[in-house]
Scaffold this motif. Structure first.
Motif, mmCIF file in Angstrom:
data_model
loop_
_atom_site.group_PDB
_atom_site.id
_atom_site.type_symbol
_atom_site.label_atom_id
_atom_site.label_comp_id
_atom_site.label_asym_id
_atom_site.label_seq_id
_atom_site.Cartn_x
_atom_site.Cartn_y
_atom_site.Cartn_z
ATOM 1 N N ASN A 191 0.804 -1.223 0.000
ATOM 2 C CA ASN A 191 0.000 0.000 0.000
ATOM 3 C C ASN A 191 0.840 1.278 0.000
ATOM 4 O O ASN A 191 0.285 2.367 0.200
ATOM 5 N N ASP A 192 2.154 1.105 -0.258
ATOM 6 C CA ASP A 192 3.059 2.263 -0.195
ATOM 7 C C ASP A 192 2.849 3.002 1.122
ATOM 8 O O ASP A 192 2.717 4.227 1.179
ATOM 9 N N GLY A 193 2.832 2.198 2.192
ATOM 10 C CA GLY A 193 2.492 2.750 3.504
ATOM 11 C C GLY A 193 3.690 3.190 4.323
ATOM 12 O O GLY A 193 4.842 3.108 3.884
ATOM 13 N N ASP A 194 3.410 3.637 5.539
ATOM 14 C CA ASP A 194 4.443 4.176 6.426
ATOM 15 C C ASP A 194 4.345 3.610 7.834
ATOM 16 O O ASP A 194 4.771 4.239 8.800
ATOM 17 N N LEU A 195 3.773 2.413 7.977
ATOM 18 C CA LEU A 195 3.542 1.876 9.316
ATOM 19 C C LEU A 195 4.843 1.626 10.074
ATOM 20 O O LEU A 195 4.900 1.840 11.298
ATOM 21 N N ILE A 196 5.876 1.188 9.386
ATOM 22 C CA ILE A 196 7.162 0.948 10.062
ATOM 23 C C ILE A 196 7.693 2.265 10.628
ATOM 24 O O ILE A 196 8.163 2.314 11.776
ATOM 25 N N GLU A 197 7.624 3.333 9.863
ATOM 26 C CA GLU A 197 8.129 4.619 10.338
ATOM 27 C C GLU A 197 7.255 5.176 11.456
ATOM 28 O O GLU A 197 7.755 5.799 12.389
ATOM 29 N N VAL A 198 5.970 4.969 11.372
ATOM 30 C CA VAL A 198 5.083 5.404 12.455
ATOM 31 C C VAL A 198 5.405 4.639 13.729
ATOM 32 O O VAL A 198 5.473 5.222 14.828
ATOM 33 N N LEU A 199 5.605 3.333 13.611
ATOM 34 C CA LEU A 199 5.965 2.528 14.784
ATOM 35 C C LEU A 199 7.296 2.999 15.365
ATOM 36 O O LEU A 199 7.446 3.089 16.596
ATOM 37 N N ARG A 200 8.216 3.306 14.513
ATOM 38 C CA ARG A 200 9.517 3.786 14.988
ATOM 39 C C ARG A 200 9.361 5.094 15.764
ATOM 40 O O ARG A 200 9.980 5.277 16.831
ATOM 41 N N ALA A 201 8.573 6.015 15.267
ATOM 42 C CA ALA A 201 8.337 7.275 15.979
ATOM 43 C C ALA A 201 7.658 7.019 17.325
ATOM 44 O O ALA A 201 8.008 7.638 18.341
ATOM 45 N N TYR A 202 6.703 6.084 17.337
ATOM 46 C CA TYR A 202 6.012 5.748 18.576
ATOM 47 C C TYR A 202 6.990 5.194 19.612
ATOM 48 O O TYR A 202 6.944 5.557 20.798
ATOM 49 N N PRO B 189 8.108 6.927 23.817
ATOM 50 C CA PRO B 189 7.143 6.124 24.584
ATOM 51 C C PRO B 189 6.401 6.996 25.604
ATOM 52 O O PRO B 189 6.986 7.829 26.286
ATOM 53 N N GLY B 190 5.075 6.814 25.653
ATOM 54 C CA GLY B 190 4.289 7.564 26.619
ATOM 55 C C GLY B 190 3.949 8.979 26.191
ATOM 56 O O GLY B 190 3.275 9.699 26.935
ATOM 57 N N ASN B 191 4.398 9.388 25.020
ATOM 58 C CA ASN B 191 4.111 10.758 24.569
ATOM 59 C C ASN B 191 3.682 10.690 23.101
ATOM 60 O O ASN B 191 4.458 10.922 22.188
ATOM 61 N N ARG B 192 2.404 10.391 22.898
ATOM 62 C CA ARG B 192 1.915 10.215 21.537
ATOM 63 C C ARG B 192 1.871 11.527 20.771
ATOM 64 O O ARG B 192 1.951 11.526 19.535
ATOM 65 N N THR B 193 1.792 12.634 21.473
ATOM 66 C CA THR B 193 1.793 13.930 20.793
ATOM 67 C C THR B 193 3.141 14.170 20.103
ATOM 68 O O THR B 193 3.197 14.559 18.930
ATOM 69 N N SER C 123 -4.953 12.635 15.075
ATOM 70 C CA SER C 123 -6.033 11.691 14.743
ATOM 71 C C SER C 123 -5.547 10.635 13.746
ATOM 72 O O SER C 123 -5.833 9.441 13.910
ATOM 73 N N VAL C 124 -4.808 11.069 12.706
ATOM 74 C CA VAL C 124 -4.285 10.111 11.728
ATOM 75 C C VAL C 124 -3.253 9.201 12.395
ATOM 76 O O VAL C 124 -3.210 7.986 12.128
ATOM 77 N N PHE C 125 -2.459 9.779 13.274
ATOM 78 C CA PHE C 125 -1.439 8.979 13.962
ATOM 79 C C PHE C 125 -2.095 7.891 14.800
ATOM 80 O O PHE C 125 -1.667 6.725 14.789
ATOM 81 N N TYR C 126 -3.174 8.239 15.525
ATOM 82 C CA TYR C 126 -3.869 7.251 16.360
ATOM 83 C C TYR C 126 -4.472 6.138 15.495
ATOM 84 O O TYR C 126 -4.489 4.960 15.887
ATOM 85 N N GLN C 127 -4.961 6.518 14.300
ATOM 86 C CA GLN C 127 -5.499 5.497 13.396
ATOM 87 C C GLN C 127 -4.400 4.518 12.958
ATOM 88 O O GLN C 127 -4.620 3.310 12.884
ATOM 89 N N ARG C 128 -3.225 5.068 12.678
ATOM 90 C CA ARG C 128 -2.101 4.220 12.275
ATOM 91 C C ARG C 128 -1.726 3.268 13.416
ATOM 92 O O ARG C 128 -1.441 2.081 13.182
ATOM 93 N N ILE C 129 -1.682 3.762 14.626
ATOM 94 C CA ILE C 129 -1.326 2.920 15.770
ATOM 95 C C ILE C 129 -2.341 1.798 15.939
ATOM 96 O O ILE C 129 -1.985 0.636 16.194
ATOM 97 N N ASP D 4 -0.517 -5.465 21.951
ATOM 98 C CA ASP D 4 -0.923 -4.261 22.678
ATOM 99 C C ASP D 4 0.292 -3.351 22.820
ATOM 100 O O ASP D 4 1.265 -3.708 23.495
ATOM 101 N N LEU D 5 0.247 -2.174 22.200
ATOM 102 C CA LEU D 5 1.394 -1.278 22.242
ATOM 103 C C LEU D 5 1.515 -0.521 23.554
ATOM 104 O O LEU D 5 2.410 0.320 23.699
ATOM 105 N N ASP D 6 0.648 -0.810 24.507
ATOM 106 C CA ASP D 6 0.812 -0.220 25.832
ATOM 107 C C ASP D 6 1.518 -1.173 26.796
ATOM 108 O O ASP D 6 1.777 -0.819 27.951
ATOM 109 N N ASP D 7 1.841 -2.384 26.295
ATOM 110 C CA ASP D 7 2.517 -3.371 27.129
ATOM 111 C C ASP D 7 4.031 -3.138 27.063
ATOM 112 O O ASP D 7 4.613 -3.051 25.972
#
Length: 536
Positions: free
Chosen positions: A469-480, A484-488, A499-505, A515-518
């Motif tokens: 999908n020519d996506g960016d999930l790996i980069e979003v995960l890396r930023a997350y 840690p603990g600061n989604r902003t 909002s888009v970031f939360y959808q990606r997560i 669970d990315l909170d574990d």
């Protein structure tokens, strides 16, 4: 690399002798049919059979020595020789002093055996003395040898024209130094090295996988320039307008029809023209550093020892040194032309050695490898020197030893530059590997296939989704994971709205089934992302 200004006519380069391909040897002449049919026998001078034969001359007079100029193979029947022992010894010494390639004597009624005094003088001089046991046609011998010499010279002239055309074309096209050296190595089919005036390797082509040809390069090169080095080296200066920038060195290899020295001389002319066109004293050094950094990060080396030899030949000590990587990410997305020079100067001021070049895959990232005698003064000095100006983040890797350690340290430094958005004002954020224990662990085992298999297994759903999908999930995960603990802050680092970031997560959690909170999950994914990024 600072050039030498040369006085007119000054040249300490070792000049090669006659090219073997242009002239036959005594041994080769003896194998030619007109000579072989006469049953030749070598009575003296076996070690001189590889001497080059410049011409063949029939010599029946006792004063033949004054008629030759060196390199001739003499043919005789002995009819004009004296029987006096003193005269024969005198003839032998005169021929040796004249530099003849050897003597071929046809035995017959007039001379049934080789004169002992003459034979003894040839034996003392190490010159070939050959007798023919059957009658020979001297005309046929001279025709065969001279035809061979003329044919070889014709081939040589044609080959020289081709070589001249090749390197003239490279000059006209403005080809860079590394490509010119690569063409010289291809033509000669042997390793060819471009070194600076300090005997540091700038370009090395056609060296073996182990790169043993570069081991102890400076010592071996200096010996070769003194004429006391290994046999088979051909050296040619690269110079123009009274300035010498270095030497081209061809290591032992097969002869070339144009002559090895002629090939190197044409390549040296092309390099000199390239150097004059650059008008930049550091251009060759910069290209050398780019090649070294690219080979290191791209893992383009067969063994650690070979890569260490290449680094050390370029003036970067590895053995017994503390090594470290430093990386700088710029705000502008490009590396300033003077940044590498500042890094090298800072390392020298701290008593260290360094190489610096832009990252081969990231033009806005400067990579510096530092070699210090002990401790961290070199890496710290380089980091301090580069922390201002356009620098956003400076990463300093761990202290290391050897090429694997240097690679890990450089990869740590590169990874560290991706953490943080940059310093305030004109001073960059400095990130150090000591504050990232997980990063140090991953880079220490980055080449372990089990770690790479683990990273692939953990991240495969995201990788396949991004590819489809020519996506960016790996980069979003890396930023997350970096915040840690600061989604902003993580969303800002991803350049996405919250909002888009939360959808990606949420999509990442669904694809991974985690669970990315574990906390344990976060640690496992962080190790996988680091392993994948370092190897990419």
């Amino acid at each position: 690399m600072m050039p030498d200004r040369r006085a007119f006519g000054q040249d300490d380069t070792v000049r090669p002798g006659p090219e073997r391909m242009l002239l036959p040897t005594v041994r080769e002449v003896l194998r030619m049919d007109p000579v072989a049919d006469a049953l030749p026998e070598v009575l003296a001078g076996e070690d001189g059979l590889d001497a080059l034969v410049r011409w063949v001359h029939v010599a029946e007079t006792a004063d033949v020595a004054r008629l030759v100029s060196g390199g001739e193979l003499l043919l005789a029947t002995g009819l004009g020789w004296s029987h006096d022992e003193h005269a024969l010894r005198s003839l032998g010494r005169e021929l040796a002093d004249a530099g003849v390639a050897g003597l071929v004597l046809e035995l017959g009624e007039r001379t049934p055996e080789a004169p002992a005094p003459l034979l003894e003088e040839f034996r003392l001089a190490g010159l070939p003395f050959v007798v023919l046991h059957r009658e020979a046609r001297f005309v046929a011998i001279t025709e065969a040898v001279h035809a061979r010499i003329i044919d070889d010279q014709t081939v040589a002239l044609r080959a020289r024209d081709e070589i001249r055309e090749l390197f003239t074309g490279l000059s006209l096209r403005g080809s860079p130094a590394d490509f010119i050296v690569a063409q010289a190595a291809r033509v000669l089919r042997c390793p060819v090295v471009l070194e600076d005036t300090g005997h540091q390797v700038l370009v090395a082509e056609n060296v073996g996988d182990g790169e043993a040809e570069l081991e102890r390069w400076e010592q071996r090169s200096r010996a070769a320039h003194r004429g006391a080095g290994e046999a088979g080296w051909t050296l040619t200066p690269v110079e123009a307008r009274g300035m010498r920038w270095g030497h081209l060195v061809a290591l032992p290899g097969e002869p070339h029809p144009a002559g090895r020295s002629s090939v190197l001389e044409q390549a040296a002319v092309a390099l000199a023209l390239s150097r004059l066109a650059d008008r930049d004293e550091e251009e060759w050094t910069r290209r050398s550093h780019v090649a070294l950094i690219g080979a290191l990060l791209g893992r383009r080396f067969a063994g650690d020892g070979g890569m260490a030899a290449r680094f050390e030949a370029s003036g970067f000590p590895v053995a017994g040194r503390v090594l470290a990587g430093v990386a700088v990410r710029t705000r502008s997305g490009r590396v300033e032309s003077g940044s590498a020079a500042r890094a090298l100067e800072a390392a020298r001021a701290a008593g260290s050695d360094a190489i610096a070049a832009a990252h081969p895959a990231s033009p806005g990232l400067l990579v510096v490898a530092v070699s210090s005698r002990s401790g961290r003064p070199g890496a710290d000095a380089v980091a301090d020197a580069l922390a201002g100006g356009d620098a956003a983040v400076v990463g300093v890797g761990s202290d290391a030893h050897g090429i694997p350690g240097l690679l890990s340290s450089v990869e740590e430094a590169v990874e560290l530059t991706g953490r943080g958005g940059g310093g305030r004002g004109r001073h960059a954020v400095v990130q150090r590997a000591e504050s990232r224990p997980l990063l140090r662990l991953v880079t220490a085992f980055g080449d372990d296939p089990r770690l790479q298999e683990y990273a692939e297994r953990m991240l495969r759903p995201l990788i396949e989704h991004d590819l489809a999908n020519d996506g960016d999930l790996i980069e979003v995960l890396r930023a997350y994971l970096s915040h840690p603990g600061n989604r902003t802050r993580a969303a800002a680092a991803s350049h996405l709205s919250r909002s888009v970031f939360y959808q990606r997560i949420a999509l990442i959690e669904d694809l991974l089934g985690l669970d990315l909170d574990d906390g344990e999950t976060i640690g496992a994914l962080h190790a996988a992302v680091l392993a994948r990024r370092i190897r990419s």
